[in-house]
Design a protein around this motif. Structure first.
Motif, PDB file in Angstrom:
ATOM      1  N   ASN A 197      26.694  22.970  48.362  1.00  0.00           N
ATOM      2  CA  ASN A 197      27.640  21.862  48.271  1.00  0.00           C
ATOM      3  C   ASN A 197      28.384  21.636  49.590  1.00  0.00           C
ATOM      4  OD1 ASN A 197      26.892  21.624  45.605  1.00  0.00           O
ATOM      5  ND2 ASN A 197      28.606  22.859  44.862  1.00  0.00           N
ATOM      6  N   SER A 198      27.670  21.531  50.650  1.00  0.00           N
ATOM      7  CA  SER A 198      28.169  21.268  51.999  1.00  0.00           C
ATOM      8  C   SER A 198      29.106  22.357  52.533  1.00  0.00           C
ATOM      9  CB  SER A 198      28.857  19.903  52.076  1.00  0.00           C
ATOM     10  OG  SER A 198      30.111  19.940  51.434  1.00  0.00           O
ATOM     11  N   THR A 199      29.099  23.534  51.946  1.00  0.00           N
ATOM     12  CA  THR A 199      29.826  24.667  52.504  1.00  0.00           C
ATOM     13  C   THR A 199      28.821  25.752  52.831  1.00  0.00           C
ATOM     14  OG1 THR A 199      30.210  25.674  50.353  1.00  0.00           O
ATOM     15  CG2 THR A 199      31.910  24.186  51.176  1.00  0.00           C
ATOM     16  N   THR A 200      29.091  26.494  53.862  1.00  0.00           N
ATOM     17  CA  THR A 200      28.175  27.549  54.273  1.00  0.00           C
ATOM     18  C   THR A 200      28.730  28.891  53.833  1.00  0.00           C
ATOM     19  OG1 THR A 200      27.500  26.260  56.170  1.00  0.00           O
ATOM     20  CG2 THR A 200      26.997  28.601  56.222  1.00  0.00           C
ATOM     21  N   MET A 201      27.885  29.673  53.185  1.00  0.00           N
ATOM     22  CA  MET A 201      28.258  31.003  52.737  1.00  0.00           C
ATOM     23  C   MET A 201      27.362  32.000  53.455  1.00  0.00           C
ATOM     24  SD  MET A 201      28.260  32.512  48.875  1.00  0.00           S
ATOM     25  CE  MET A 201      26.483  32.703  48.704  1.00  0.00           C
ATOM     26  N   THR A 202      27.948  32.984  54.108  1.00  0.00           N
ATOM     27  CA  THR A 202      27.185  33.990  54.825  1.00  0.00           C
ATOM     28  C   THR A 202      27.075  35.232  53.958  1.00  0.00           C
ATOM     29  OG1 THR A 202      28.020  33.149  56.906  1.00  0.00           O
ATOM     30  CG2 THR A 202      27.047  35.330  56.930  1.00  0.00           C
ATOM     31  N   MET A 203      25.845  35.719  53.807  1.00  0.00           N
ATOM     32  CA  MET A 203      25.606  36.924  53.027  1.00  0.00           C
ATOM     33  C   MET A 203      25.190  38.045  53.969  1.00  0.00           C
ATOM     34  SD  MET A 203      23.547  35.414  49.759  1.00  0.00           S
ATOM     35  CE  MET A 203      23.129  37.039  49.228  1.00  0.00           C
ATOM     36  N   GLN A 204      25.818  39.190  53.807  1.00  0.00           N
ATOM     37  CA  GLN A 204      25.488  40.364  54.598  1.00  0.00           C
ATOM     38  C   GLN A 204      24.199  40.972  54.038  1.00  0.00           C
ATOM     39  OE1 GLN A 204      27.345  41.221  57.235  1.00  0.00           O
ATOM     40  NE2 GLN A 204      25.957  42.870  57.763  1.00  0.00           N
ATOM     41  N   MET A 205      23.264  41.321  54.893  1.00  0.00           N
ATOM     42  CA  MET A 205      21.986  41.860  54.443  1.00  0.00           C
ATOM     43  C   MET A 205      21.728  43.270  54.962  1.00  0.00           C
ATOM     44  SD  MET A 205      20.991  39.499  52.507  1.00  0.00           S
ATOM     45  CE  MET A 205      19.297  39.823  52.129  1.00  0.00           C
ATOM     46  N   SER A 206      22.760  43.933  55.481  1.00  0.00           N
ATOM     47  CA  SER A 206      22.648  45.332  55.897  1.00  0.00           C
ATOM     48  C   SER A 206      24.021  45.970  55.728  1.00  0.00           C
ATOM     49  CB  SER A 206      22.181  45.436  57.346  1.00  0.00           C
ATOM     50  OG  SER A 206      23.102  44.795  58.202  1.00  0.00           O
ATOM     51  N   PHE A 207      24.054  47.308  55.640  1.00  0.00           N
ATOM     52  CA  PHE A 207      25.319  48.007  55.440  1.00  0.00           C
ATOM     53  C   PHE A 207      26.246  47.786  56.632  1.00  0.00           C
ATOM     54  CE2 PHE A 207      23.096  50.596  52.238  1.00  0.00           C
ATOM     55  CZ  PHE A 207      24.053  50.535  51.236  1.00  0.00           C
ATOM     56  N   TYR A 208      27.537  47.660  56.338  1.00  0.00           N
ATOM     57  CA  TYR A 208      28.535  47.452  57.380  1.00  0.00           C
ATOM     58  C   TYR A 208      29.861  48.049  56.937  1.00  0.00           C
ATOM     59  CZ  TYR A 208      30.529  43.755  54.500  1.00  0.00           C
ATOM     60  OH  TYR A 208      31.114  43.066  53.474  1.00  0.00           O
ATOM     61  N   TRP A 209      30.707  48.381  57.919  1.00  0.00           N
ATOM     62  CA  TRP A 209      32.078  48.823  57.664  1.00  0.00           C
ATOM     63  C   TRP A 209      32.979  47.611  57.762  1.00  0.00           C
ATOM     64  CZ3 TRP A 209      33.619  53.334  55.859  1.00  0.00           C
ATOM     65  CH2 TRP A 209      32.822  54.458  56.076  1.00  0.00           C
ATOM     66  N   GLY A 210      34.063  47.632  57.045  1.00  0.00           N
ATOM     67  CA  GLY A 210      35.051  46.570  57.211  1.00  0.00           C
ATOM     68  C   GLY A 210      35.690  46.180  55.899  1.00  0.00           C
ATOM     69  N   ARG A 211      36.879  45.557  56.021  1.00  0.00           N
ATOM     70  CA  ARG A 211      37.614  45.124  54.841  1.00  0.00           C
ATOM     71  C   ARG A 211      37.267  43.696  54.449  1.00  0.00           C
ATOM     72  NH1 ARG A 211      42.914  47.411  57.353  1.00  0.00           N
ATOM     73  NH2 ARG A 211      42.857  45.363  58.278  1.00  0.00           N
ATOM     74  N   ASN A 212      36.557  42.969  55.268  1.00  0.00           N
ATOM     75  CA  ASN A 212      36.201  41.595  54.981  1.00  0.00           C
ATOM     76  C   ASN A 212      34.967  41.583  54.085  1.00  0.00           C
ATOM     77  OD1 ASN A 212      36.043  38.866  54.940  1.00  0.00           O
ATOM     78  ND2 ASN A 212      35.343  38.644  57.059  1.00  0.00           N
ATOM     79  N   VAL A 213      35.190  41.641  52.768  1.00  0.00           N
ATOM     80  CA  VAL A 213      34.102  41.763  51.806  1.00  0.00           C
ATOM     81  C   VAL A 213      34.448  40.938  50.573  1.00  0.00           C
ATOM     82  CG1 VAL A 213      35.098  43.849  50.787  1.00  0.00           C
ATOM     83  CG2 VAL A 213      32.665  43.426  50.555  1.00  0.00           C
ATOM     84  N   THR A 214      33.437  40.438  49.921  1.00  0.00           N
ATOM     85  CA  THR A 214      33.616  39.769  48.629  1.00  0.00           C
ATOM     86  C   THR A 214      32.766  40.504  47.616  1.00  0.00           C
ATOM     87  OG1 THR A 214      33.978  37.624  49.667  1.00  0.00           O
ATOM     88  CG2 THR A 214      33.341  37.615  47.359  1.00  0.00           C
ATOM     89  N   ILE A 215      33.408  40.991  46.547  1.00  0.00           N
ATOM     90  CA  ILE A 215      32.663  41.687  45.500  1.00  0.00           C
ATOM     91  C   ILE A 215      32.993  41.069  44.149  1.00  0.00           C
ATOM     92  CG2 ILE A 215      32.536  43.861  46.757  1.00  0.00           C
ATOM     93  CD1 ILE A 215      34.707  44.912  44.852  1.00  0.00           C
ATOM     94  N   LEU A 216      32.002  40.908  43.338  1.00  0.00           N
ATOM     95  CA  LEU A 216      32.078  40.479  41.946  1.00  0.00           C
ATOM     96  C   LEU A 216      32.634  39.071  41.734  1.00  0.00           C
ATOM     97  CD1 LEU A 216      33.223  43.802  40.238  1.00  0.00           C
ATOM     98  CD2 LEU A 216      30.913  42.933  40.523  1.00  0.00           C
ATOM     99  N   PHE A 217      33.715  38.705  42.386  1.00  0.00           N
ATOM    100  CA  PHE A 217      34.322  37.393  42.188  1.00  0.00           C
ATOM    101  C   PHE A 217      34.559  36.744  43.544  1.00  0.00           C
ATOM    102  CE2 PHE A 217      35.965  40.377  38.982  1.00  0.00           C
ATOM    103  CZ  PHE A 217      35.357  39.852  37.862  1.00  0.00           C
ATOM    104  N   SER A 218      34.464  35.422  43.616  1.00  0.00           N
ATOM    105  CA  SER A 218      34.667  34.761  44.897  1.00  0.00           C
ATOM    106  C   SER A 218      36.095  34.982  45.378  1.00  0.00           C
ATOM    107  CB  SER A 218      34.376  33.262  44.784  1.00  0.00           C
ATOM    108  OG  SER A 218      35.301  32.647  43.919  1.00  0.00           O
ATOM    109  N   LYS A 219      36.219  35.207  46.658  1.00  0.00           N
ATOM    110  CA  LYS A 219      37.500  35.444  47.331  1.00  0.00           C
ATOM    111  C   LYS A 219      38.227  36.695  46.839  1.00  0.00           C
ATOM    112  CE  LYS A 219      38.017  30.605  48.325  1.00  0.00           C
ATOM    113  NZ  LYS A 219      38.787  29.397  48.154  1.00  0.00           N
TER     114      LYS A 219
END
Length: 136
Positions: free
Chosen positions: A9-31
């Motif tokens: 819907n004209s928005t871009t969503m980036t999906m991580q495809m390898s393991f990474y460290w960091g607090r910037n994560v989305t799990i189970l529910f958007s945002k």
């Protein structure tokens, strides 16, 4: 379009495809838990949430549900209900781990490990015959 970006819907969503460290994560529910880099509280809450779900799965796997004096239909329904809860929790943990965040992965493995230890230790203490402890 490459495999890392998906247009929705004209928005871009980036999906991580390898393991990474960091607090910037989305799990189970958007945002959720959010990506506020200055407030790690929601990320820590997400880690505890995944740990608790993984922990809860293990006692449910050894919880006795069939009582000898009860109806077989009621016992079967109770067992099916607990199975549905355990499988649902398992899928939640799987989806959380699929965020590829190492912290979430460690929380899931730690939850399963601690839950397994608690469930098996309590099951063994129930089945242990009374008597003196063996001395070595």
């Amino acid at each position: 379009m490459d495999m890392m970006n998906m247009t929705m819907n004209s928005t871009t969503m980036t999906m991580q495809m390898s393991f990474y460290w960091g607090r910037n994560v989305t799990i189970l529910f958007s945002k959720w838990p959010g990506n506020d880099q200055h407030n790690p509280g929601m990320y820590i809450l997400a880690l505890f949430f995944v740990f608790a779900i993984a922990f809860a799965m293990e006692p449910l796997s050894v919880w006795p549900t069939i009582k000898p004096s009860g109806s077989s239909v009621v016992a079967g329904l109770a067992q099916a209900f607990l199975y549905a809860i355990r499988i649902s929790l398992g899928y939640f943990v799987m989806l959380a781990v699929m965020s590829y965040n190492i912290g979430i992965f460690i929380a899931a493995v730690a939850g399963h490990t601690v839950g397994f230890f608690v469930a098996k230790a309590s099951a063994l203490s129930i089945t242990k015959p009374p008597g003196p402890e063996p001395s070595f």
